[in-house]
Design a protein around this motif. Structure first.
Motif, PDB file in Angstrom:
ATOM      1  N   MET A   1       0.819  -1.209   0.000  1.00 48.49           N
ATOM      2  CA  MET A   1       0.000   0.000   0.000  1.00 48.49           C
ATOM      3  C   MET A   1       0.855   1.262   0.000  1.00 48.49           C
ATOM      4  N   ILE A   2       1.911   1.258   0.790  1.00 44.29           N
ATOM      5  CA  ILE A   2       2.807   2.419   0.842  1.00 44.29           C
ATOM      6  C   ILE A   2       3.455   2.649  -0.520  1.00 44.29           C
ATOM      7  N   ILE A   3       3.929   1.569  -1.150  1.00 40.04           N
ATOM      8  CA  ILE A   3       4.545   1.705  -2.472  1.00 40.04           C
ATOM      9  C   ILE A   3       3.528   2.219  -3.483  1.00 40.04           C
ATOM     10  N   PHE A   4       2.306   1.698  -3.449  1.00 39.71           N
ATOM     11  CA  PHE A   4       1.268   2.139  -4.384  1.00 39.71           C
ATOM     12  C   PHE A   4       0.930   3.613  -4.194  1.00 39.71           C
ATOM     13  N   LEU A   5       0.770   4.041  -2.929  1.00 39.98           N
ATOM     14  CA  LEU A   5       0.451   5.442  -2.671  1.00 39.98           C
ATOM     15  C   LEU A   5       1.598   6.366  -3.070  1.00 39.98           C
ATOM     16  N   LEU A   6       2.842   5.933  -2.827  1.00 40.47           N
ATOM     17  CA  LEU A   6       3.997   6.724  -3.264  1.00 40.47           C
ATOM     18  C   LEU A   6       4.061   6.795  -4.788  1.00 40.47           C
ATOM     19  N   TYR A   7       3.706   5.694  -5.459  1.00 46.25           N
ATOM     20  CA  TYR A   7       3.662   5.675  -6.915  1.00 46.25           C
ATOM     21  C   TYR A   7       2.614   6.655  -7.438  1.00 46.25           C
ATOM     22  N   LEU A   8       1.405   6.617  -6.858  1.00 44.07           N
ATOM     23  CA  LEU A   8       0.361   7.560  -7.271  1.00 44.07           C
ATOM     24  C   LEU A   8       0.782   9.000  -7.019  1.00 44.07           C
ATOM     25  N   TRP A   9       1.387   9.235  -5.871  1.00 39.72           N
ATOM     26  CA  TRP A   9       1.853  10.584  -5.552  1.00 39.72           C
ATOM     27  C   TRP A   9       2.913  11.034  -6.554  1.00 39.72           C
ATOM     28  N   GLY A  10       3.826  10.142  -6.898  1.00 38.02           N
ATOM     29  CA  GLY A  10       4.894  10.485  -7.834  1.00 38.02           C
ATOM     30  C   GLY A  10       4.389  10.786  -9.225  1.00 38.02           C
ATOM     31  N   ILE A  11       3.471   9.948  -9.734  1.00 38.26           N
ATOM     32  CA  ILE A  11       2.988  10.195 -11.098  1.00 38.26           C
ATOM     33  C   ILE A  11       2.009  11.355 -11.157  1.00 38.26           C
ATOM     34  N   SER A  12       1.486  11.779 -10.006  1.00 39.59           N
ATOM     35  CA  SER A  12       0.529  12.890 -10.019  1.00 39.59           C
ATOM     36  C   SER A  12       1.184  14.213 -10.407  1.00 39.59           C
ATOM     37  N   PHE A  13       2.499  14.263 -10.443  1.00 36.79           N
ATOM     38  CA  PHE A  13       3.193  15.482 -10.861  1.00 36.79           C
ATOM     39  C   PHE A  13       3.311  15.587 -12.378  1.00 36.79           C
TER      40      PHE A  13
END
Length: 92
Positions: A52-64
């Protein structure tokens, strides 16, 4: 053939990032935290939290990325319009 290599690379990246990395991190944590190795439930719980942490960090990263921001906007608008349609009112 043109899309074969990018598809294979993306698939390998996804499998490594979302399946193998959390598994290896959880196995590594078995040595750092003894409770993880004693219980299968605790192992799976820790693995799930890491995923979950990796997925949320991935979403946060691509949101830029500008294109992804636009996709998120369209997706939100879809939800808003369907909600309004199901409620029988205008969404504007």
């Amino acid at each position: 053939m043109t899309m074969g290599l990018p598809f294979a690379v993306a698939l390998c990246f996804g499998v490594c990032l979302f399946f193998l990395l959390p598994l290896f991190l959880t196995k590594w944590l078995r040595f750092a935290i003894p409770g993880v190795s004693e219980s299968g439930l605790m192992f799976n719980l820790v693995d799930g939290v890491i995923r979950m942490i990796i997925f949320l960090l991935y979403l946060w990263g691509i949101s830029f990325l500008k294109d992804i921001q636009r996709i998120f906007q369209y997706h939100g608008a879809e939800h808003k319009s369907i909600f309004a349609f199901e409620a029988g009112r205008s969404w504007s």
